[in-house]
Write an enzyme that holds these catalytic residues in place. Structure first.
Site, PDB file in Angstrom:
ATOM      1  N   GLU A  46      11.082  -3.761  12.858  1.00  0.00           N
ATOM      2  CA  GLU A  46      12.270  -3.281  12.148  1.00  0.00           C
ATOM      3  C   GLU A  46      13.517  -3.492  13.004  1.00  0.00           C
ATOM      4  OE1 GLU A  46       9.468  -1.594  12.725  1.00  0.00           O
ATOM      5  OE2 GLU A  46       8.587  -1.057  10.784  1.00  0.00           O
ATOM      6  N   ASP A  93       0.788  -1.231   0.000  1.00  0.00           N
ATOM      7  CA  ASP A  93       0.000   0.000   0.000  1.00  0.00           C
ATOM      8  C   ASP A  93       0.827   1.291   0.000  1.00  0.00           C
ATOM      9  OD1 ASP A  93       0.910  -0.580   2.559  1.00  0.00           O
ATOM     10  OD2 ASP A  93      -0.847   0.232   3.565  1.00  0.00           O
TER      11      ASP A  93
HETATM   12  C1  UGA Z   1       3.146  -0.464   9.468  1.00  0.00           C
HETATM   13  C2  UGA Z   1       4.467  -0.770   8.766  1.00  0.00           C
HETATM   14  O1  UGA Z   1       4.661   0.120   7.670  1.00  0.00           O
HETATM   15  C3  UGA Z   1       4.420  -2.221   8.270  1.00  0.00           C
HETATM   16  O2  UGA Z   1       5.573  -2.501   7.525  1.00  0.00           O
HETATM   17  C4  UGA Z   1       4.283  -3.125   9.474  1.00  0.00           C
HETATM   18  O3  UGA Z   1       4.203  -4.475   9.043  1.00  0.00           O
HETATM   19  C5  UGA Z   1       3.009  -2.771  10.211  1.00  0.00           C
HETATM   20  O4  UGA Z   1       2.961  -1.380  10.552  1.00  0.00           O
HETATM   21  C6  UGA Z   1       2.893  -3.580  11.482  1.00  0.00           C
HETATM   22  O5  UGA Z   1       2.640  -3.014  12.529  1.00  0.00           O
HETATM   23  O6  UGA Z   1       3.076  -4.808  11.426  1.00  0.00           O
HETATM   24  P1  UGA Z   1       0.662  -0.514   8.204  1.00  0.00           P
HETATM   25  O7  UGA Z   1       0.384   0.384   7.070  1.00  0.00           O
HETATM   26  O8  UGA Z   1      -0.036  -0.253   9.492  1.00  0.00           O
HETATM   27  O9  UGA Z   1       2.220  -0.568   8.414  1.00  0.00           O
HETATM   28  O10 UGA Z   1       0.446  -2.069   7.808  1.00  0.00           O
HETATM   29  P2  UGA Z   1      -0.245  -2.684   6.517  1.00  0.00           P
HETATM   30  O11 UGA Z   1       0.162  -1.931   5.300  1.00  0.00           O
HETATM   31  O12 UGA Z   1      -1.690  -2.850   6.800  1.00  0.00           O
HETATM   32  O13 UGA Z   1       0.425  -4.139   6.472  1.00  0.00           O
HETATM   33  C7  UGA Z   1       1.780  -4.332   6.108  1.00  0.00           C
HETATM   34  C8  UGA Z   1       1.874  -5.389   5.001  1.00  0.00           C
HETATM   35  O14 UGA Z   1       1.336  -6.628   5.485  1.00  0.00           O
HETATM   36  C9  UGA Z   1       1.083  -5.006   3.747  1.00  0.00           C
HETATM   37  O15 UGA Z   1       1.831  -5.348   2.597  1.00  0.00           O
HETATM   38  C10 UGA Z   1      -0.191  -5.847   3.864  1.00  0.00           C
HETATM   39  O16 UGA Z   1      -0.758  -6.231   2.618  1.00  0.00           O
HETATM   40  C11 UGA Z   1       0.301  -7.083   4.631  1.00  0.00           C
HETATM   41  N1  UGA Z   1      -0.766  -7.712   5.458  1.00  0.00           N
HETATM   42  C12 UGA Z   1      -1.556  -6.955   6.264  1.00  0.00           C
HETATM   43  C13 UGA Z   1      -0.950  -9.084   5.424  1.00  0.00           C
HETATM   44  O17 UGA Z   1      -0.239  -9.779   4.686  1.00  0.00           O
HETATM   45  N2  UGA Z   1      -1.947  -9.653   6.195  1.00  0.00           N
HETATM   46  C14 UGA Z   1      -2.766  -8.914   6.990  1.00  0.00           C
HETATM   47  O18 UGA Z   1      -3.663  -9.490   7.663  1.00  0.00           O
HETATM   48  C15 UGA Z   1      -2.563  -7.526   7.029  1.00  0.00           C
HETATM   49 MN    MN Z   2       0.752   0.034   5.063  1.00  0.00          MN
END
Ligand code: UGA
Ligand code: MN
Length: 256
Positions: free
Chosen positions: A202, A115
């Site tokens: 991280e 995203d």
């Molecule tokens: C923040 C950080 O930018 C992420 O790199 C980190 O993994 C995340 O917090 C965290 O706390 O773990 P955020 O925008 O809140 O990011 O997280 P998302 O973009 O919703 O998820 C990170 C990645 O994991 C995305 O590529 C998303 O597609 C993936 N994801 C999310 C899954 O594979 N499964 C899920 O159930 C949710």
């Molecule tokens: Mn994100």
């Protein structure tokens, strides 16, 4: 060096839009290998079709997050980490499956969430990495930009401007660093963990790989923003819910 971009992804209404946007960015980047890891039990046709159409060199993997580690609808989003097992799966593939000769080849590993918004320049920057490179990330941590603070004379990383949990060993976002592949291969213990506190993913991987002093500041001494932690609003689908109650749907026989 080849850039190995690791993208965790999961099924939701905006998934195809996100992955289309990301694939169109990656199509502009030379020598990029996309490792896309679905948070699912099986590979889905949506992702498989998209990869096939894109022409990007890629590896398609799956790693399901167990139900108890999935975020519930109303739960605050820092409670449970996302993308952990998917990124670890990709690391395992890089370490065990990729036929890679550390002495003759070179690679850089970047964790590219589906995203975020990426500018072309960030990929050129990361090819310079010897161990771990860092750079500013826009629109994250409650700030316009989170960035490493450099020592004015040595140009080394002296600190970070992060206001959120600044006591973290590496108070940076996943989008703000990339790692030399050889270094990751040499340190198989470096990976992500479901059980570390929110915001520590991280730090969890980096602590095995570098000290703060060794970080390589990129993006013009960390003065440029080439990646943004954008987040996509979940669409309101109340009409769709109505239809489904009546056994209908707007996307019958269509992939959206
Ligand atoms: C923040 C950080 O930018 C992420 O790199 C980190 O993994 C995340 O917090 C965290 O706390 O773990 P955020 O925008 O809140 O990011 O997280 P998302 O973009 O919703 O998820 C990170 C990645 O994991 C995305 O590529 C998303 O597609 C993936 N994801 C999310 C899954 O594979 N499964 C899920 O159930 C949710
Ligand atoms: Mn994100």
């Amino acid at each position: 060096p080849v850039i190995y971009a690791i993208t965790p992804t999961y099924a939701r209404p905006v998934q195809k839009a996100e992955l289309t946007r990301l694939s169109h960015t990656f199509m502009l980047v030379q020598n990029l290998h996309w490792i896309i890891v679905e948070d699912a039990d099986d590979k889905t046709p949506l992702v498989a079709n998209l990869l096939r159409k894109s022409d990007i060199p890629h590896t398609h993997l799956v790693a399901p997050t167990p139900q108890e580690w999935k975020r519930k609808e109303k739960e605050p989003n820092w409670k449970k980490p996302r993308g952990v097992l998917q990124r670890n799966k990709a690391l395992e593939w890089l370490r065990n499956e990729l036929s890679y000769d550390v002495t003759t080849d070179q690679g850089v590993v970047y964790f590219a969430d589906d995203d975020n918004s990426y500018s072309m320049e960030i990929f050129d920057e990361m090819r310079k990495i010897k161990k771990v490179g860092v750079w500013p990330v826009g629109l994250v941590g409650g700030l316009m930009v989170e960035k490493p603070i450099l020592n004015k004379t040595t140009h080394k990383v002296a600190g970070f401007n992060s206001g959120w949990r600044p006591e973290r060993p590496f108070p940076i976002d996943m989008a703000g660093f990339a790692i030399n592949l050889g270094l990751l291969v040499d340190h198989p213990e470096a990976q992500f963990s479901l059980t570390v506190e929110g915001g520590y993913q991280e730090s969890e991987i980096l602590r095995h790989l570098v000290t703060r002093e060794e970080l390589e500041p990129l993006a013009d001494y960390c003065t440029k923003v080439y990646v943004w932690h954008t987040r996509t609003e979940a669409p309101k689908l109340s009409g769709e819910a109505q239809l489904r109650k009546k056994g209908m749907r707007s996307d019958q026989d269509m992939e959206v």
